[in-house]
Design an enzyme around this catalytic site. Structure first.
Site, PDB file in Angstrom:
ATOM      1  N   GLU A 122       0.800  -1.220   0.000  1.00 42.13           N
ATOM      2  CA  GLU A 122       0.000   0.000   0.000  1.00 42.13           C
ATOM      3  C   GLU A 122       0.842   1.283   0.000  1.00 42.13           C
ATOM      4  O   GLU A 122       0.493   2.266  -0.642  1.00 42.13           O
ATOM      5  CB  GLU A 122      -0.951   0.018   1.209  1.00 42.13           C
TER       6      GLU A 122
ATOM      7  N   ASP B 131      27.688  12.107 -28.858  1.00 45.16           N
ATOM      8  CA  ASP B 131      28.528  12.283 -30.035  1.00 45.16           C
ATOM      9  C   ASP B 131      28.849  13.762 -30.203  1.00 45.16           C
ATOM     10  O   ASP B 131      28.445  14.605 -29.393  1.00 45.16           O
ATOM     11  CB  ASP B 131      27.874  11.694 -31.285  1.00 45.16           C
TER      12      ASP B 131
END
Length: 340
Positions: free
Chosen positions: A296, A338
């Site tokens: 819960e 890159d």
């Protein structure tokens, strides 16, 4: 200028690839002159081709942010647990579970909606502009209002607002790293390129999203918005929104928990039925067992910790639009990028 509510996304059609046509022929097929459009013609083309945007800007929806919080399988399990508790007469337990569910949804909703509202406000304040020729006069317009047939004036530091063909130039170099990955500027000049030329070989074209490193040029716009090369890439990236590792882990855990609960309920129910227990009592006991297995507090704990992380990042000037992205970023050991 008032923008249309439901713009089209069509692009001009040419008898051949536009980079293989000379400027006068290209202007003729576009139905324009090389001294720019009139304001009325520009407004008509804006209604026809739509705003120069990669995607239509959707208004931020509170309901959409709220529904996104309900995609967590753990919350669905808790909703089932609350329903089962209510059916068995355990109203206090059912109320406690519902309070936990509502708290988890409320925390996630408040943080994500406020972050998205801040991002939308920043976007509304930042509107790039460019210089175009309108009836031969230089006019500054919003990039969103650039249309096919416009003549755009570019200089060092300018962002290219749309795809187009160079009409004239002076030492004009453009960085196309965002499209090709090439870090060196590319020399752009008027001319005609063969129809089958690749993106890198189109020396007479400039593309949306690239930037001017040096020189000046006049460019005849041929494509805008999603019809550009950059727009095609953006469209492919949005076809399937990526799922974070955190989302994937939560989803798999929810499926595992649901499977375990279902198997245990069936086994317990079958064993008790074989032993001759009353069916209704056996079913209620099995459901109570499933409720007891439900974590819960887990969704609430996750939401609270992610919200706390978002607050800490906000103090350092980082705006988190999706809470789950925090866990995904925090789990990185190495980030590789890159040259673009």
């Amino acid at each position: 200028m008032r923008r249309p509510h439901a713009p089209t996304t069509s692009s001009p059609s040419f008898t051949a690839p536009y980079w293989s046509l000379d400027a006068p022929e290209l202007a003729r097929q576009l139905g324009v002159g090389l001294d720019g459009l009139t304001p009325d013609d520009a407004a008509a083309r804006l209604r026809r081709f739509g705003p120069n945007q990669l995607r239509e800007r959707h208004r931020l929806s509170r309901l959409g942010v709220l529904l996104s919080q309900l995609r967590n399988p753990l919350l669905l399990i808790l909703v089932f647990a609350a329903s089962a508790s209510a059916l068995t007469g355990e109203w206090v337990d059912s109320g406690i579970v519902l309070v936990i569910v509502l708290a988890s949804i409320g925390i996630g909703y408040s943080r994500e909606y406020s972050a998205q509202s801040a991002a939308a406000a920043l976007e509304a304040r930042v509107r790039a502009r460019t210089t175009v020729l309108r009836e031969g006069q230089e006019t500054s317009v919003s990039v969103d209002d650039v249309v096919p047939g416009d003549v755009v004036l570019l200089s060092a530091g300018s962002l290219v607002p749309a795809d187009g063909v160079v009409i004239d130039h002076a030492d004009f170099f453009v960085s196309e790293a965002v499209l090709t990955g090439e870090s060196f500027p590319v020399d752009k000049r008027p001319g005609v390129v063969r129809a089958g030329a690749s993106l890198r070989e189109r020396s007479n074209c400039v593309f949306f999203g690239t930037n001017v490193r040096s020189g000046t040029a006049r460019v005849l716009v041929t494509s805008t918005g999603s019809a550009t090369e950059f727009g095609a890439i953006a469209h492919r990236l949005t076809l399937r929104p990526p799922e974070t590792e955190f989302d994937r882990g939560i989803r798999h855990f929810g499926y595992l928990l649901t499977s375990v609960m279902l198997v245990m309920v069936l086994i317990v129910f079958a064993v008790h039925m074989v032993r001759g227990r009353p069916p209704v009592e056996t079913l209620l006991f099995s459901i109570a067992l499933a409720v007891g297995l439900s974590p819960e507090l887990l969704p609430a704990i996750l939401s609270i910790n992610l919200a706390r992380g978002a607050q800490l990042m906000a103090t350092h000037g980082v705006l988190v639009r999706r809470l789950n992205a925090i866990e995904n970023l925090g789990s990185m050991d190495v980030l590789c990028t890159d040259k673009t």
